[in-house]
Design a protein around this motif. Structure first.
Motif, PDB file in Angstrom:
ATOM      1  N   ASN A   1     -22.302 -40.975 -33.414  1.00  0.00           N
ATOM      2  CA  ASN A   1     -21.294 -39.944 -33.240  1.00  0.00           C
ATOM      3  C   ASN A   1     -21.310 -39.053 -34.475  1.00  0.00           C
TER       4      ASN A   1
ATOM      5  N   SER B   1     -19.755 -36.196 -35.224  1.00  0.00           N
ATOM      6  CA  SER B   1     -18.459 -35.746 -35.744  1.00  0.00           C
ATOM      7  C   SER B   1     -17.783 -36.873 -36.507  1.00  0.00           C
TER       8      SER B   1
ATOM      9  N   GLU C   1     -16.959 -35.719 -29.555  1.00  0.00           N
ATOM     10  CA  GLU C   1     -17.685 -34.905 -30.534  1.00  0.00           C
ATOM     11  C   GLU C   1     -16.966 -33.570 -30.710  1.00  0.00           C
TER      12      GLU C   1
ATOM     13  N   ARG D   1     -21.683 -30.736 -29.463  1.00  0.00           N
ATOM     14  CA  ARG D   1     -21.933 -31.274 -28.131  1.00  0.00           C
ATOM     15  C   ARG D   1     -23.244 -30.746 -27.580  1.00  0.00           C
TER      16      ARG D   1
END
Lengths: 294, 322
Positions: B258, B260, B312, B317
């Motif tokens: 991930n 973010s 995200e 994305r």
């Protein structure tokens, strides 16, 4: 030649202490597949219990070992129940990070001035050192104590694992966790017991380490712990004789590098050997290959 | 064509806005130099954490030796700047890329044998590599005296500035985003999900594992170069096992795979470390490392999947999910 033989003896001394730590790693990994990073710090606590019981209370050696064993066992069972058990079904990395967290906590909490303090303490000798000369090689009674205590521990461990009901439970859980549970093995109790047993050996190892290398510090558990785990992987993780073999190889290689090359390379050699062995036999020297289920 | 130009314009605008506002805040004295340096450190850590995110989060390769690659990049870049670079910005850029390249080459050499190992065994092998590299850094002065060895490397110019770190952070995010949402990314993720299934579908798993590993290590190398020129001093203990663990903790806290989460966790982690230094009363700074593990354990108990889960930020994305 005599110099070489002398180094072999020194290597054995180190290897036996590593073996006591490595057993805890290998048993825990064999059962819950967790690299228990906190194990090296349990070893450190054992050494500190030895330090206090000798320095402050002047207990006889047997009681020193007993209190280290008791303290470490209680600590490890507590860690298992509070930190690892709630994560048994979470992703494996969560347990690993928790183990690292527990390790850091034990190191830094005990190094607070109110607990053990951040200094190096010299470990008192519980008995006067006697040096014997056997064919030109110097052997100390410390080395004799380490040999006798380690062999006794190994025999005791062998007895528990192969001759008791709990030992059968341990073997069953390490072979197949779910099926063992279905067959009526109390998995939780077996896991707690394994943590406790490993910690007891680490406690003995801690006291022996303190006697042999007479200095204790709250960060002393990190490197021996890492090397003991490496030794367990080297011998084949989950395999008890493998852990001892790996630890002896580790002790020898480290002593030989210090003796013949330079002690600054000491920490590196063990891992060079590890990587070479893993490439040749990924499951370790005595490890059985695991069948891959698709 | 028009869209890619628009994208480029958008990225440049974001860069100008981010770097510009930080430089402005620093110049007007709203943010003091100490915190600017912390911010730069956070960006550097974020770059290397994105690297480990590619290795572990997306490809699923358990690596416990990430800091070693940071060290390789740092020493390479610092050596080049010290011997030929001087103060030149262009050469600084080149030296950073050379640091990343050196880390990538070594990752390739290590990966050839090591990536045949699986899960925890790979972790132990990389851990071993990390410790070997620490020993090498400690003894580096015996083959290159400029590297300083165990005494530490001095005489490095402070070249790392806000525009540089923000630039490399944005570039690394873009590279990760675009790779992950390409066919390479699909292949890499499929290996993480199920290596045997991926192989059955015709994916050359070894090759893609290598791609993920080398790419992540190259990020660490660039971050290392930035790190070297941020504090202008290097010591082998900056790249020991604990630093690898730091980065691993960031990636796990942020959420594996991930971008973010890892980005936020990098900043959160560094600011937490430094913030506690300010918040705790003098004489209690040692309590930092008692509180942090407790926080870590509690977070793992409450949110083992990472703080962000699978969400995200919009700009990270993929097109499919937009």
């Amino acid at each position: 030649m005599e110099y070489f033989a002398q180094q072999v003896i020194n290597g054995l001394q180190l290897g036996f202490v590593y073996a006591l730590i490595a057993l805890g790693y290998t048993m825990v990994y064999g059962i819950v597949r967790l690299i228990n990073f906190a194990h090296g710090d349990v070893f450190m606590i054992g050494a500190f219990i030895g330090f206090y019981t000798i320095e402050r209370y002047h207990l006889p050696l047997a009681l020193v070992f007993l209190s280290a064993v008791a303290g470490c066992t209680v600590l490890a069972v507590l860690i298992e129940q509070l930190a690892y058990r709630p994560l048994r079904h979470a992703p494996k990395i969560a347990s690993l990070i928790t183990a690292i967290g527990v390790s850091l906590f034990l190191e830094y909490f005990t190094s607070l001035r109110q607990v053990f303090g951040p200094n190096f303490y010299s470990f008192p000798r519980p008995f006067p050192v006697v040096i014997w000369e056997v064919g030109g090689i110097l052997v100390t009674n410390i080395q004799a104590v380490i040999l006798v205590v380690t062999v006794l521990c190994l025999l005791f461990l062998q007895f528990i694992v192969f001759r008791t009901k709990m030992g059968r439970g341990m073997r069953a859980v390490s072979y197949d966790y779910v099926t063992a549970g279905l067959m009526g093995v109390n998995v939780n109790r077996v896991i707690s017991f394994t943590f406790g047993l490993g910690a007891a050996l680490a406690g003995v190892g801690g006291v022996l380490y303190g006697i042999a290398y007479p200095q204790v510090n709250t960060f002393m558990g990190f490197m021996p712990g890492l090397k003991a785990f490496t030794a367990a992987v080297l011998g084949g993780i989950g395999n008890i004789p493998g852990a001892v073999l790996g630890a002896l190889i580790m002790g020898q290689s480290e002593t030989m590098v210090s003796a013949y090359l330079s002690s600054t390379y000491r920490d590196g050699i063990a891992f060079v050997i590890l990587i070479l062995v893993l490439l040749w036999k990924p499951t370790g020297i005595l490890g059985a290959p695991r069948a891959e289920k698709v | 064509m028009a869209e890619s130009l628009r994208n480029l314009a958008r990225i440049l605008a974001a860069y100008a806005l981010l770097a510009g506002s930080i430089v402005l805040l620093a110049a007007t004295g709203v943010v003091n130099p100490y915190w600017v340096q912390i911010l730069e450190l956070a960006c550097v850590v974020a770059i290397s954490a994105q690297g480990l995110n590619v290795i572990y989060g997306y490809t699923g390769l358990f690596s416990l030796g990430h800091a070693a690659f940071l060290g390789i990049g740092a020493y390479t870049a610092a050596y080049l700047m010290k011997t030929v670079g001087g103060q030149s910005q262009v050469l600084f850029f080149t030296a950073l890329l050379a640091g990343g390249g050196a880390a990538a080459v070594i990752a390739c050499l290590i990966g050839l044998p090591a990536l045949r190992l699986t899960s925890d065994y790979l972790g132990i092998a990389t851990l071993g590599f990390g410790i070997i590299m620490k020993v090498v850094f400690d003894n580096a002065d015996s083959f290159l005296p400029e590297l300083g060895g165990a005494r530490g490397m001095t005489g490095i110019t402070k070249m790392t500035t806000v525009p540089w770190v923000v630039f490399f952070l944005l570039v690394s995010l873009l590279i990760v985003r675009n790779t992950i949402h390409s066919s390479y990314g699909r292949a890499i993720i499929s290996i993480r999900e199920d290596e045997i299934a991926a192989e059955t579908m015709g994916i050359d798993t070894f090759r893609y594992k290598m791609v993920g590993f080398v790419m992540g290590c190259a990020f660490a190398g660039v971050a290392g170069g930035l790190y070297a020129h941020l504090y202008a001093f290097l010591h082998p203990s900056n790249f020991d096992f604990f630093k690898s663990i730091d980065i691993l903790v960031i990636v796990v806290l942020g959420g594996l795979g991930n971008m973010s989460g890892v980005l936020v966790a990098s900043f959160g982690w560094i600011f937490l470390l430094e913030g506690l230094r300010v918040v705790l009363p003098p004489g209690y700074v040692e309590l930092r490392w008692v509180l942090i593990p407790v926080l870590l354990i509690v977070t793992m108990l409450l949110r083992p999947q990472g703080l962000f889960g699978t969400r995200e930020f919009p700009f990270l994305r993929g097109r499919l999910y937009r």
